[in-house]
Design a protein around this motif. Structure first.
Motif, PDB file in Angstrom:
ATOM      1  N   GLU A  95     -33.265 -12.020 -34.265  1.00  0.00           N
ATOM      2  CA  GLU A  95     -32.151 -12.397 -35.063  1.00  0.00           C
ATOM      3  C   GLU A  95     -31.121 -12.793 -34.098  1.00  0.00           C
ATOM      4  OE1 GLU A  95     -28.624  -9.209 -36.500  1.00  0.00           O
ATOM      5  OE2 GLU A  95     -30.570  -8.692 -36.799  1.00  0.00           O
ATOM      6  N   PHE A  96     -30.606 -13.800 -34.647  1.00  0.00           N
ATOM      7  CA  PHE A  96     -29.404 -14.687 -33.875  1.00  0.00           C
ATOM      8  C   PHE A  96     -28.094 -14.362 -34.574  1.00  0.00           C
ATOM      9  CE2 PHE A  96     -33.098 -16.800 -32.554  1.00  0.00           C
ATOM     10  CZ  PHE A  96     -32.967 -17.113 -31.226  1.00  0.00           C
ATOM     11  N   ARG A  97     -27.180 -13.867 -33.997  1.00  0.00           N
ATOM     12  CA  ARG A  97     -25.884 -13.387 -34.354  1.00  0.00           C
ATOM     13  C   ARG A  97     -24.654 -14.499 -33.758  1.00  0.00           C
ATOM     14  NH1 ARG A  97     -25.299  -6.761 -34.800  1.00  0.00           N
ATOM     15  NH2 ARG A  97     -27.536  -6.384 -35.514  1.00  0.00           N
ATOM     16  N   GLN A  98     -23.972 -14.965 -34.786  1.00  0.00           N
ATOM     17  CA  GLN A  98     -22.907 -15.986 -34.335  1.00  0.00           C
ATOM     18  C   GLN A  98     -21.519 -15.949 -35.223  1.00  0.00           C
ATOM     19  OE1 GLN A  98     -23.414 -20.039 -34.457  1.00  0.00           O
ATOM     20  NE2 GLN A  98     -21.954 -20.447 -33.039  1.00  0.00           N
ATOM     21  N   LYS A  99     -20.357 -15.629 -34.400  1.00  0.00           N
ATOM     22  CA  LYS A  99     -19.156 -15.286 -35.247  1.00  0.00           C
ATOM     23  C   LYS A  99     -18.419 -16.694 -35.587  1.00  0.00           C
ATOM     24  CE  LYS A  99     -18.151 -10.686 -33.549  1.00  0.00           C
ATOM     25  NZ  LYS A  99     -19.499 -10.540 -32.927  1.00  0.00           N
ATOM     26  N   ASP A 100     -17.916 -16.862 -36.982  1.00  0.00           N
ATOM     27  CA  ASP A 100     -17.369 -18.109 -37.288  1.00  0.00           C
ATOM     28  C   ASP A 100     -16.128 -17.845 -37.960  1.00  0.00           C
ATOM     29  OD1 ASP A 100     -17.007 -20.586 -37.299  1.00  0.00           O
ATOM     30  OD2 ASP A 100     -18.870 -21.290 -38.191  1.00  0.00           O
ATOM     31  N   TYR A 112     -13.054 -12.431 -38.770  1.00  0.00           N
ATOM     32  CA  TYR A 112     -14.156 -13.573 -38.688  1.00  0.00           C
ATOM     33  C   TYR A 112     -15.485 -13.212 -39.683  1.00  0.00           C
ATOM     34  CZ  TYR A 112     -16.157  -9.268 -36.655  1.00  0.00           C
ATOM     35  OH  TYR A 112     -16.626  -8.123 -36.333  1.00  0.00           O
ATOM     36  N   ARG A 113     -16.298 -14.025 -39.732  1.00  0.00           N
ATOM     37  CA  ARG A 113     -17.569 -13.912 -40.260  1.00  0.00           C
ATOM     38  C   ARG A 113     -18.368 -13.712 -39.444  1.00  0.00           C
ATOM     39  NH1 ARG A 113     -17.107 -14.095 -45.867  1.00  0.00           N
ATOM     40  NH2 ARG A 113     -15.075 -15.072 -46.774  1.00  0.00           N
ATOM     41  N   GLU A 114     -19.546 -13.057 -39.435  1.00  0.00           N
ATOM     42  CA  GLU A 114     -20.884 -12.935 -38.626  1.00  0.00           C
ATOM     43  C   GLU A 114     -21.894 -13.444 -39.345  1.00  0.00           C
ATOM     44  OE1 GLU A 114     -21.647 -10.328 -34.840  1.00  0.00           O
ATOM     45  OE2 GLU A 114     -22.626  -9.349 -36.836  1.00  0.00           O
ATOM     46  N   ASN A 214     -23.945 -13.956 -44.118  1.00  0.00           N
ATOM     47  CA  ASN A 214     -22.861 -13.121 -43.239  1.00  0.00           C
ATOM     48  C   ASN A 214     -22.606 -11.858 -43.838  1.00  0.00           C
ATOM     49  OD1 ASN A 214     -20.069 -13.373 -44.920  1.00  0.00           O
ATOM     50  ND2 ASN A 214     -21.058 -15.615 -44.946  1.00  0.00           N
ATOM     51  N   THR A 215     -22.087 -11.007 -43.172  1.00  0.00           N
ATOM     52  CA  THR A 215     -21.809  -9.586 -43.858  1.00  0.00           C
ATOM     53  C   THR A 215     -20.350  -9.538 -44.534  1.00  0.00           C
ATOM     54  OG1 THR A 215     -21.330  -9.010 -41.655  1.00  0.00           O
ATOM     55  CG2 THR A 215     -23.463  -8.388 -42.370  1.00  0.00           C
ATOM     56  N   ASP A 234     -10.089  -3.051 -39.545  1.00  0.00           N
ATOM     57  CA  ASP A 234      -8.830  -3.002 -40.347  1.00  0.00           C
ATOM     58  C   ASP A 234      -9.149  -3.146 -41.744  1.00  0.00           C
ATOM     59  OD1 ASP A 234      -5.912  -2.918 -40.513  1.00  0.00           O
ATOM     60  OD2 ASP A 234      -6.239  -4.651 -41.233  1.00  0.00           O
ATOM     61  N   SER A 235      -9.927  -4.209 -42.177  1.00  0.00           N
ATOM     62  CA  SER A 235     -10.333  -4.273 -43.350  1.00  0.00           C
ATOM     63  C   SER A 235     -11.531  -5.002 -43.637  1.00  0.00           C
ATOM     64  CB  SER A 235      -9.353  -5.189 -44.300  1.00  0.00           C
ATOM     65  OG  SER A 235      -8.991  -6.437 -43.800  1.00  0.00           O
ATOM     66  N   TRP A 236     -12.452  -4.964 -44.831  1.00  0.00           N
ATOM     67  CA  TRP A 236     -13.387  -5.763 -44.765  1.00  0.00           C
ATOM     68  C   TRP A 236     -13.293  -6.702 -46.314  1.00  0.00           C
ATOM     69  CZ3 TRP A 236     -17.225  -4.862 -49.032  1.00  0.00           C
ATOM     70  CH2 TRP A 236     -18.451  -5.682 -48.962  1.00  0.00           C
ATOM     71  N   ASN A 237     -13.408  -7.936 -46.205  1.00  0.00           N
ATOM     72  CA  ASN A 237     -13.129  -8.672 -47.562  1.00  0.00           C
ATOM     73  C   ASN A 237     -11.899  -8.314 -47.870  1.00  0.00           C
ATOM     74  OD1 ASN A 237     -15.773 -10.188 -47.324  1.00  0.00           O
ATOM     75  ND2 ASN A 237     -16.787  -8.999 -48.608  1.00  0.00           N
ATOM     76  N   GLY A 238     -10.919  -8.208 -47.286  1.00  0.00           N
ATOM     77  CA  GLY A 238      -9.645  -7.700 -47.737  1.00  0.00           C
ATOM     78  C   GLY A 238      -9.432  -6.471 -48.151  1.00  0.00           C
ATOM     79  N   LEU A 239     -10.183  -5.406 -48.154  1.00  0.00           N
ATOM     80  CA  LEU A 239     -10.392  -3.854 -48.625  1.00  0.00           C
ATOM     81  C   LEU A 239     -10.033  -3.180 -47.621  1.00  0.00           C
ATOM     82  CD1 LEU A 239     -13.363  -4.436 -51.271  1.00  0.00           C
ATOM     83  CD2 LEU A 239     -10.998  -4.895 -51.631  1.00  0.00           C
ATOM     84  N   LYS A 240      -9.143  -2.264 -47.704  1.00  0.00           N
ATOM     85  CA  LYS A 240      -9.044  -1.133 -46.704  1.00  0.00           C
ATOM     86  C   LYS A 240      -9.940  -0.188 -46.931  1.00  0.00           C
ATOM     87  CE  LYS A 240      -5.147  -2.757 -44.762  1.00  0.00           C
ATOM     88  NZ  LYS A 240      -5.061  -3.103 -43.171  1.00  0.00           N
ATOM     89  N   LYS A 241     -10.357   0.147 -48.165  1.00  0.00           N
ATOM     90  CA  LYS A 241     -11.272   0.953 -48.512  1.00  0.00           C
ATOM     91  C   LYS A 241     -12.387   0.518 -49.298  1.00  0.00           C
ATOM     92  CE  LYS A 241      -7.974   4.878 -48.768  1.00  0.00           C
ATOM     93  NZ  LYS A 241      -7.447   6.129 -49.680  1.00  0.00           N
TER      94      LYS A 241
END
Length: 265
Positions: A95-100, A112-114, A214-215, A234-241
């Protein structure tokens, strides 16, 4: 000779005094210097050089070993016999991971998106992606479970679709097809006439949505203002929860997935 000894003693005394002073200073100042250097290396800072590069493009190799449990007596199972299975594998992927799409914000967070890619490593595997494996038809089994609470008319439609598309209880597919997806007309039929029943479109495979994916959009704390919050979500896809738990409680872990027909380590 006496003068030489006196000078030697004085020199040793001065050296000992300097060593004691330096040692005392290092006892108090040394940990501060070390802590400061550690903080600089841990913070997500584009000006930190190597630490930032390692955070952006993770150099640590991740390997995923996949084992399939092939059904040996599919015809007999349909007659009521107990299943006989044989383990095949491992099929090893790196598995190769790269942030963009990296964006730093004024509140000391970064978004970021990984992206992840999986490459088959033949020299570490026992077998090839072209190997054929006989397994239960996961798509049909999954839809059959979903049918239990549907009205009789919808069950009849789905049963007719099974016959129309000649869906069998067992399939013989290559490892590559099982991993990264194969075309099945039933998928298009369900997405067209029963939208929302399936959580995917296109090919059906165990890891079809994982490769070159990406996740989601993560926003994490950089630790510049508070090192104790570094990497905290802090958030994921703009969601705090997410559902009942906070996103901040989420952490990446090494997961062992065991399904009825495949084990991943």
């Amino acid at each position: 000779m006496a003068i030489s000894r006196t000078k030697l003693a004085a020199g040793l005394g001065v050296a000992g005094l300097l060593t004691a002073v330096i040692g005392t200073v290092l006892v108090f100042v040394g940990p501060l210097i070390v802590d400061e250097q550690i903080v600089k290396n841990v913070q997500i800072n584009p000006n930190s050089g190597l630490p930032y590069t390692m955070w952006k493009d993770l150099p640590v190799p991740f390997f995923m070993s996949v084992y399939f449990f092939e059904v040996l007596n599919s015809n007999e199972i349909l007659q009521g016999e107990k299943p006989l299975v044989r383990q095949k594998g491992p099929y090893v992927y790196r598995e190769f991971r790269q942030k963009d799409n990296i964006t730093f914000h004024d509140n000391n967070t970064v978004s970021y998106r990984e992206y992840r890619q999986y490459h088959f490593f033949r020299n570490m595997s026992i077998g090839d992606e072209t190997d054929k494996v006989v397994i239960p038809n996961m798509l049909v089994l999954g839809v059959a479970v979903m049918m239990e609470d549907l009205p009789y008319a919808m069950k009849l439609v789905l049963s007719t679709a099974f016959k129309t598309f000649k869906e069998e209880p067992f399939l013989s597919l290559s490892v590559g097809e099982l991993m990264w997806g194969y075309n099945d007309p039933l998928v298009d039929f369900l997405n067209k006439h029963f939208p929302g029943m399936l959580p995917f479109k296109g090919k059906f495979g165990l890891f079809a949505d994982f490769n070159n994916s990406n996740t989601g959009l993560f926003t994490v704390h950089t630790g510049v203002d508070n090192i104790s919050k570094v990497h905290m979500v802090d958030s994921w896809n703009g969601l705090k929860k997410v559902r009942s738990g906070t996103v901040c409680e989420a952490a990446e872990t090494r997961v062992t997935v065991q399904i009825h027909i495949v084990s991943v380590y």
